[in-house]
Scaffold this motif. Sequence first.
Motif, PDB file in Angstrom:
ATOM      1  N   CYS A   7       0.836  -1.196   0.000  1.00 41.86           N
ATOM      2  CA  CYS A   7       0.000   0.000   0.000  1.00 41.86           C
ATOM      3  C   CYS A   7       0.876   1.254   0.000  1.00 41.86           C
ATOM      4  O   CYS A   7       1.717   1.411   0.884  1.00 41.86           O
ATOM      5  N   LYS A   9      -0.045   4.191   0.738  1.00 46.60           N
ATOM      6  CA  LYS A   9      -0.452   5.110   1.798  1.00 46.60           C
ATOM      7  C   LYS A   9       0.118   4.702   3.155  1.00 46.60           C
ATOM      8  O   LYS A   9       0.763   5.504   3.830  1.00 46.60           O
ATOM      9  N   CYS A  10      -0.096   3.439   3.543  1.00 43.62           N
ATOM     10  CA  CYS A  10       0.315   3.009   4.895  1.00 43.62           C
ATOM     11  C   CYS A  10       1.450   1.996   4.875  1.00 43.62           C
ATOM     12  O   CYS A  10       1.920   1.586   5.922  1.00 43.62           O
ATOM     13  N   CYS A  23      -6.427   0.379   5.277  1.00 42.18           N
ATOM     14  CA  CYS A  23      -6.459   1.821   5.534  1.00 42.18           C
ATOM     15  C   CYS A  23      -7.436   2.546   4.612  1.00 42.18           C
ATOM     16  O   CYS A  23      -7.705   3.733   4.807  1.00 42.18           O
ATOM     17  N   TYR A  25      -7.139   2.485   1.032  1.00 37.42           N
ATOM     18  CA  TYR A  25      -6.575   2.715  -0.298  1.00 37.42           C
ATOM     19  C   TYR A  25      -7.119   1.672  -1.266  1.00 37.42           C
ATOM     20  O   TYR A  25      -7.054   0.476  -1.019  1.00 37.42           O
ATOM     21  N   ILE A  32      -8.504   6.974  -2.139  1.00 42.01           N
ATOM     22  CA  ILE A  32      -8.683   6.609  -0.736  1.00 42.01           C
ATOM     23  C   ILE A  32     -10.185   6.524  -0.462  1.00 42.01           C
ATOM     24  O   ILE A  32     -10.924   7.482  -0.693  1.00 42.01           O
TER      25      ILE A  32
END
Length: 184
Positions: A7, A9-10, A23, A25, A32
């Motif tokens: 991911c 994002k995280c 999360c 995504y 998101i």
Amino acid sequence: MNDARNCPKCHLLNPPSAERCDCGYDFASGSIEKPYLAEPASRYHGVGGWLLFFILTLTIFNPAGFAFVVRDLIVAMQSGVPRVPFLSAVFGILSVLTIGLAACSLYVGIRLWQIAPKAVRMAKLYLILFFLVQLAEIVVRLAAAAPSEVGAVIPIIGILVYSLVWYQYLNTSSRVRSTYGWRR
């Protein structure tokens, strides 16, 4: 081949079949969405507790302790142990390995702190290397020690236990599993 989805994002590693990360995504659209979980699945998420202590050990305490080990190895190397002629060279090699181990410890601690992909795998590899170098040091010190000095090697056994305990922690910890994902 590793088809796990990382991911952006995280940085959680997701199974190849995942359409969305926990999360929120969405891998297909790159957008998101609402996270599957309103809060982390575990109260043991992120760098804290024993994981924080382990990271501090890797980044501060181990490198500082290795400095003393290298000093002792250099003193032993310079003393020219008469019982075994090539032992000075072996102490020199152990000194170089210990300096490398200190650098590796610092790097792994920083990667764990950053919650980087494969950080746990690197930490496990570091602990195996740590164990092997310490084992080599025990063997060399026993070869160099006079029979009355063999008891001085006993504290090193505690260092070996350190690697085994932390390796087991990385395998079983809920915090590590929650923080670094399913493919640590």
